[in-house]
Motif scaffolding. Structure first.
Motif, mmCIF file in Angstrom:
data_model
loop_
_atom_site.group_PDB
_atom_site.id
_atom_site.type_symbol
_atom_site.label_atom_id
_atom_site.label_comp_id
_atom_site.label_asym_id
_atom_site.label_seq_id
_atom_site.Cartn_x
_atom_site.Cartn_y
_atom_site.Cartn_z
ATOM 1 N N SER A 87 3.729 -1.145 4.356
ATOM 2 C CA SER A 87 3.811 0.097 3.857
ATOM 3 C C SER A 87 5.028 0.802 4.744
ATOM 4 O O SER A 87 5.217 0.632 5.786
ATOM 5 N N PRO A 97 0.844 -1.236 -0.164
ATOM 6 C CA PRO A 97 -0.059 -0.035 0.079
ATOM 7 C C PRO A 97 0.825 1.245 -0.021
ATOM 8 O O PRO A 97 2.100 1.253 0.296
ATOM 9 N N THR A 104 -9.428 2.670 2.074
ATOM 10 C CA THR A 104 -8.372 3.012 2.008
ATOM 11 C C THR A 104 -8.173 4.219 2.863
ATOM 12 O O THR A 104 -7.319 5.322 3.129
ATOM 13 N N TYR A 108 -7.623 -4.138 4.321
ATOM 14 C CA TYR A 108 -6.225 -3.826 4.760
ATOM 15 C C TYR A 108 -6.250 -3.734 6.438
ATOM 16 O O TYR A 108 -7.318 -3.285 7.180
ATOM 17 N N PRO A 136 -4.332 2.894 -2.559
ATOM 18 C CA PRO A 136 -4.610 1.376 -2.567
ATOM 19 C C PRO A 136 -3.680 0.356 -3.086
ATOM 20 O O PRO A 136 -2.670 0.994 -3.973
ATOM 21 N N SER A 137 -3.768 -0.632 -2.882
ATOM 22 C CA SER A 137 -2.828 -1.712 -3.466
ATOM 23 C C SER A 137 -3.278 -2.369 -4.525
ATOM 24 O O SER A 137 -4.752 -1.968 -4.891
ATOM 25 N N ALA A 150 -1.959 -5.123 3.073
ATOM 26 C CA ALA A 150 -3.126 -5.057 2.367
ATOM 27 C C ALA A 150 -3.177 -6.962 2.209
ATOM 28 O O ALA A 150 -2.256 -7.736 2.270
ATOM 29 N N TRP A 185 -4.426 6.183 2.654
ATOM 30 C CA TRP A 185 -3.048 5.640 1.644
ATOM 31 C C TRP A 185 -3.801 5.227 0.382
ATOM 32 O O TRP A 185 -5.046 5.279 0.225
ATOM 33 N N SER A 226 0.241 -8.720 1.896
ATOM 34 C CA SER A 226 1.491 -7.738 1.494
ATOM 35 C C SER A 226 2.689 -7.276 2.524
ATOM 36 O O SER A 226 2.339 -7.391 3.423
#
Length: 467
Positions: A353, A279, A323, A308, A298-299, A342, A296, A350
């Motif tokens: 960030s 993200p 987000t 998230y 988005p992924s 994410a 933030w 993920s």
């Protein structure tokens, strides 16, 4: 008890004495294989004392007795109950639950726990536990898993309490009533269910009993509880404990070794193994004295991002599908660091960030007193000769710095012990004053306290005075 110590467990009176004591099954007995590291013994006789054991915390957790109890830590994850001679009837709540835990217990979190995890994203949860049990007294040998509707809580979890009883003696039984059997996790269990005021309880009692388990599939038991309607998959596993609820005796009980691990994933049956992209760096869109708002970029994902997870200082603060996120319940004039991960429908997560630091606004001094408060009374259990009850105190439109709740019992009820408040009784009149850690409430905020008493749990009329 504030100061990041474990809060007292709320009572779960056992309403019917058992007809027989569970006995150990030789096939399940396991020798201690982990070598304990050299460690100078550490002892606490504080009823709410805690001892750090690496990635775990050992808690004395004596909440329903004033008898002396001493817990000794012997290194690694080994500990013992060295001073205990309780004498409570088995028809009521236990005196104590000395235990070892991983996760967040009433806001006190252990390092590197991997918790909380949303139940729908729980990929695995396993545990091994070797215990020393004694041949006298009345106690159970039980896990206590706490599930909450949000990722964190500093008070009573509001989702489900899952107990896993390896053994018991002295005629004690789980809360509620027996509602079925299960063969989850490769063992045979009696299943007991019941409802407290604000949470569900489901207990798995091992048929035949044991002193040890190795590689117990805890997730299989959680899945079984989901199938029985006792657990909401949108809720979060926040804490895993293992210890001894003791009514009578208790000295000599102990843990030789304990481990618990949980992780996300494992639910990927569609072949998707690609994690979402990282993200965007979160930005601070607003702050107050008690909240931080974030947003933030988005992924992206080969199949699709489903949500998230927002982390505050490495601990999960909340999960959202969009987000943006607002973190509440924070301290004024305090810096907090946030990252975002994410996840997709297959459980792929993920990388985090980049972090952003946000500082909450100043509290602006002490607000004027007299914001007002209200109180509600709820009986959580009533077994004729005794009861447990909880009172929720809610501030009005302005913050308050303290509160006092009063009532008069109509039928000769007597309070025998209380937690999260100082409760005094003179005849039929009862007065409850806030503890040192829960008197200050923001506007329209709530806290609660509870108690156990004799007699029937009739509901009185309450008055609440704020200062």
């Amino acid at each position: 008890m504030k100061r990041l110590l474990a809060r007292p467990r709320l009572p779960r009176p056992r309403l019917r004495p058992a007809a027989a004591v569970l006995t150990a099954v030789a096939a399940l007995l396991l020798p201690l294989t982990a070598t304990q590291s050299a460690h100078a013994a550490t002892t606490t006789c504080d009823p709410q004392g805690t001892i750090s054991a690496g990635d775990y915390t050992i808690q004395a957790n004596e909440w329903n007795s004033t008898a002396q109890q001493c817990v000794t830590y012997n290194g690694a994850t080994a500990w013992s109950l060295d001073t205990a001679n309780f004498g409570l009837p088995t028809s009521g709540a236990p005196a104590t639950y000395p235990s070892i835990y991983k996760g967040c217990h009433w806001g006190a979190c252990t390092p590197n726990s991997g918790l909380p995890i949303q139940i729908s994203r729980l990929g695995s949860a396993t545990s091994s536990w070797s215990t020393t049990q004694v041949g006298s007294g009345a106690y159970d040998v039980a896990y206590d898993l706490w599930i909450n509707s949000t990722p964190t809580t500093t008070g009573q979890p509001d989702g489900t309490e899952i107990m896993i009883w390896l053994n018991s003696r002295g005629g004690v039984q789980p809360f509620g009533g027996k509602t079925g059997t299960s063969s989850a996790a490769g063992h045979n269990w009696d299943v007991w269910t019941g409802n407290q005021t604000s949470w569900k309880i489901i207990s798995y009692v091992l048929q035949g009993g044991a002193t040890s388990v190795n590689g117990l599939d805890v997730k299989a038991l959680i899945d079984d509880a989901v199938g029985r309607g006792s657990v909401n998959t949108a809720h979060y596993l926040i804490d895993a404990e293992a210890g001894f609820e003791v009514w009578q005796g208790g000295q000599g009980l102990g843990t030789n070794s304990f481990s618990f691990s949980a992780s996300t994933g494992g639910g990927n049956t569609g072949g998707d193994t690609q994690a979402p992209s990282v993200p965007g760096t979160p930005t601070v869109s607003g702050t107050t004295a008690s909240s931080v708002s974030l947003a933030w970029a988005p992924s992206t994902d080969n199949v699709g991002v489903t949500g998230y997870d927002v982390y505050r200082g490495g601990q999960l603060a909340g999960s959202v599908t969009g987000t943006s996120f607002t973190d509440t319940g924070l301290s004024a004039s305090t810096a907090y660091a946030y990252t975002v991960k994410a996840h997709d429908a297959a459980g792929n997560v993920s990388a985090a960030s980049p972090a952003v630091t946000a500082t909450t606004a100043s509290g602006g001094g002490n607000p004027p007193p007299g914001g007002g408060c209200s109180a509600t009374y709820a009986v959580s259990n009533d077994w004729g000769s005794g009861f447990t009850a909880n009172v929720t105190v809610t501030s009005g439109g302005s913050p308050i710095h303290g509160w006092t709740v009063g009532w008069t019992y109509p039928g000769g009820q007597k309070i025998t012990n209380a937690w999260n408040a100082t409760v005094t009784q003179s005849g039929a009149s009862v007065t409850a004053a806030n503890a040192s850690y829960n008197g200050s409430l923001g506007a329209s905020a709530s806290t609660s306290f509870g108690f156990q008493g004799t007699g029937s749990g009739a509901v009185p009329t309450l008055t609440c005075t704020a200062s």
